[in-house]
Design a protein around this motif. Sequence first.
Motif, short mmCIF file in Angstrom:
data_model
loop_
_atom_site.label_atom_id
_atom_site.label_comp_id
_atom_site.label_asym_id
_atom_site.label_seq_id
_atom_site.Cartn_x
_atom_site.Cartn_y
_atom_site.Cartn_z
N SER A 206 0.82 -1.21 0.00
CA SER A 206 0.00 0.00 0.00
C SER A 206 0.85 1.26 0.00
O SER A 206 0.52 2.25 -0.67
N PHE A 207 1.97 1.23 0.70
CA PHE A 207 2.84 2.40 0.73
C PHE A 207 3.51 2.62 -0.62
O PHE A 207 3.68 3.76 -1.06
N ALA A 209 2.20 1.80 -3.47
CA ALA A 209 1.15 2.36 -4.31
C ALA A 209 0.95 3.85 -4.01
O ALA A 209 0.70 4.65 -4.91
N PHE A 210 1.08 4.21 -2.74
CA PHE A 210 0.96 5.62 -2.35
C PHE A 210 2.06 6.46 -2.99
O PHE A 210 1.82 7.57 -3.47
N ALA A 213 1.17 6.97 -6.63
CA ALA A 213 0.07 7.94 -6.75
C ALA A 213 0.55 9.35 -6.45
O ALA A 213 0.15 10.32 -7.12
N PHE A 214 1.40 9.49 -5.45
CA PHE A 214 1.96 10.79 -5.09
C PHE A 214 2.77 11.37 -6.25
O PHE A 214 2.66 12.57 -6.56
N ILE A 261 -6.46 11.89 -6.19
CA ILE A 261 -5.37 10.95 -5.89
C ILE A 261 -4.84 11.19 -4.47
O ILE A 261 -4.62 10.25 -3.70
N GLY A 264 -7.49 9.94 -2.12
CA GLY A 264 -7.61 8.48 -2.15
C GLY A 264 -6.46 7.80 -1.45
O GLY A 264 -6.64 6.76 -0.79
N PHE A 265 -5.28 8.36 -1.60
CA PHE A 265 -4.09 7.87 -0.88
C PHE A 265 -3.71 8.91 0.16
O PHE A 265 -2.62 9.48 0.13
N ARG A 269 -3.43 8.32 6.33
CA ARG A 269 -3.84 6.91 6.36
C ARG A 269 -2.73 6.01 5.85
O ARG A 269 -2.49 4.93 6.41
N MET A 270 -2.01 6.41 4.80
CA MET A 270 -1.01 5.56 4.20
C MET A 270 0.25 5.47 5.07
O MET A 270 0.93 4.45 5.08
#
Length: 342
Positions: A206-207, A209-210, A213-214, A261, A264-265, A269-270
């Motif tokens: 997940s990180f 993916a973050f 996205a970032f 984005i 969403g990320f 939370r991430m």
Amino acid sequence: MASFADCTLDRCSQPFLEDEPSLVGNAIFIALFAVLIPLTLGLGLKYKSSVFATIITTGLALEVLGYVGRVLLRNNPTGRTDFILFLVGTILGPAFICVAIFLTMPCIVTVYGDDFRSWKPVWYQLLLYALTAASAVLELAGVLVSMMQDTQAKADAGVHILTAGLAVQLVSLAIFVGHAVLFVIAVRTRHHALDIEFAGIYNSTSFKAFLFAFSLATVLLVLRTAFRIVVIAEGYDSSIAQSETLLFVLDGLMVLLATIILLGFFPGRMLGQSWPQTSSRRVSRTLPQQIQVPPYELPSTRSSPTYNRISTKYPLVNYSPKKSNYTESLPQRNLVDHEALW
């Protein structure tokens, strides 16, 4: 396009836009940006990210005002105030989204370890935030000067100021991207020095993916800023500036996707448990306290086979070079007669 020589305080004799703005298209952007405002505030409260959420909310509110000004131009195509509202909202709004991205990067670096910083945090904050503030001031001044002057020459000067403000914003984004590239290189070349405190975070899918996205959100804002520089530099009456389709796709949609984005990320939370620590003002880890080493005591040798009672029971007499007749000997009772061994 209205001529500035034909403008009064509130309106001009000619419309600012050659074609009537689309009500449906502008209303969609107004609705989408407006819906994201309470969502952003809710995420900020949930993940204790009030500063990040406030910055994003400010940018969204400005975008809403910008497209409201564009809708107002439908009923008042010569209204100078409405056109100023459109310019200020759609130009300053993305600047706040950029600030939110700048605010997140130090937290990402801290997760991997402060040793991977390409420069000191104080210089990072001073440079990027100063450039962002300068660009916002230039953009606002450029809009007001270009729209409030009655002569074309003064209006053109305002356009140049506005273009310079957007250029400064693009420079700040370029510096940010360069800083991020140096950070990635440092992590890949010195991965053995990673901080294991947050290993569970930066090793998670997940990180990763973050981070992707970032990066994508940053690229979208760079494209949007470059497009807006071209639009303003060509002039308000240019074909590219009058094209509503290009405005929707290369400006509104880019900012909208970047914001979605980021939400969403959501960084709070991430980054998990590290967010309250990395988002604080602490820019470096606390140095360990000095360790007080206790005086060293020789271990007991009573159980050793080479134990010698003389060295413990009868301390040696202090030697002084002034005493030339120093002949004191040790007691003989514990000494072994070497002739008795043969």
